[in-house]
Design a protein around this motif. Structure first.
Motif: not given
Length: 164
Positions: A157-163
């Motif tokens: 899985e790819r981890l994704m982030l939204l600040a």
């Protein structure tokens, strides 16, 4: 058409029944599970660290997702220094896909998470590498892919982030 996001527990008995009728394609079930698994997640304790939301279209459930924080964060989100809320089990009924409902949920997510837990500094999610439509949607809405963890791991899985 009228759209609204509401907490799972605020659904009427009729809407609770309609929620169980959300249908997903087999490949989507492989990525996010089904509505029964999503609802089972809502039994986790402590209750204060998770919340289920339903996307209503003309007062009928057409989508669902879960937000988690603190003690219910997955291991991959615990490593962050920022106060993190994670997104899980985002599903839109297959009969209503392509209408922008998933995008609508994701656009509302930052304000929703901060209204729920005002200390939230960032949102995170994990998405299977092969789930290209979801990855493209997240990227188009400003999410960033984090560096690879272990690409040789099965079900990577790819981890994704939204600040925020």
């Amino acid at each position: 058409m009228h759209f609204a996001l509401t907490r799972h527990e605020s659904l009427s008995p009729t809407q609770q029944h309609q929620l169980l009728e959300i249908e997903l394609l087999p490949e989507q079930i492989r990525h996010v599970g089904d509505i029964y698994g999503g609802l089972h997640t809502l039994t986790a304790r402590p209750i204060a660290d998770r919340q289920g939301f339903v996307l209503l279209m003309d007062d009928i459930p057409r989508g669902f997702f879960i937000l988690k924080r603190r003690s219910l964060l997955p291991d991959w989100a615990r490593e962050c220094a920022s106060v993190t809320t994670t997104l899980h089990a985002l599903m839109i009924d297959r009969r209503f896909q392509g209408l922008g409902l998933g995008k609508q949920c994701l656009r509302a997510l930052p304000a929703l998470a901060q209204a729920l837990w005002s200390d939230t500094e960032q949102l995170m999610l994990a998405v299977e590498t092969g789930n290209h439509p979801a990855r493209q949607l997240y990227l188009a809405l400003g999410w960033q892919e984090l560096p690879n963890r272990d690409p040789d791991q099965p079900g990577f899985e790819r981890l994704m982030l939204l600040a925020l």
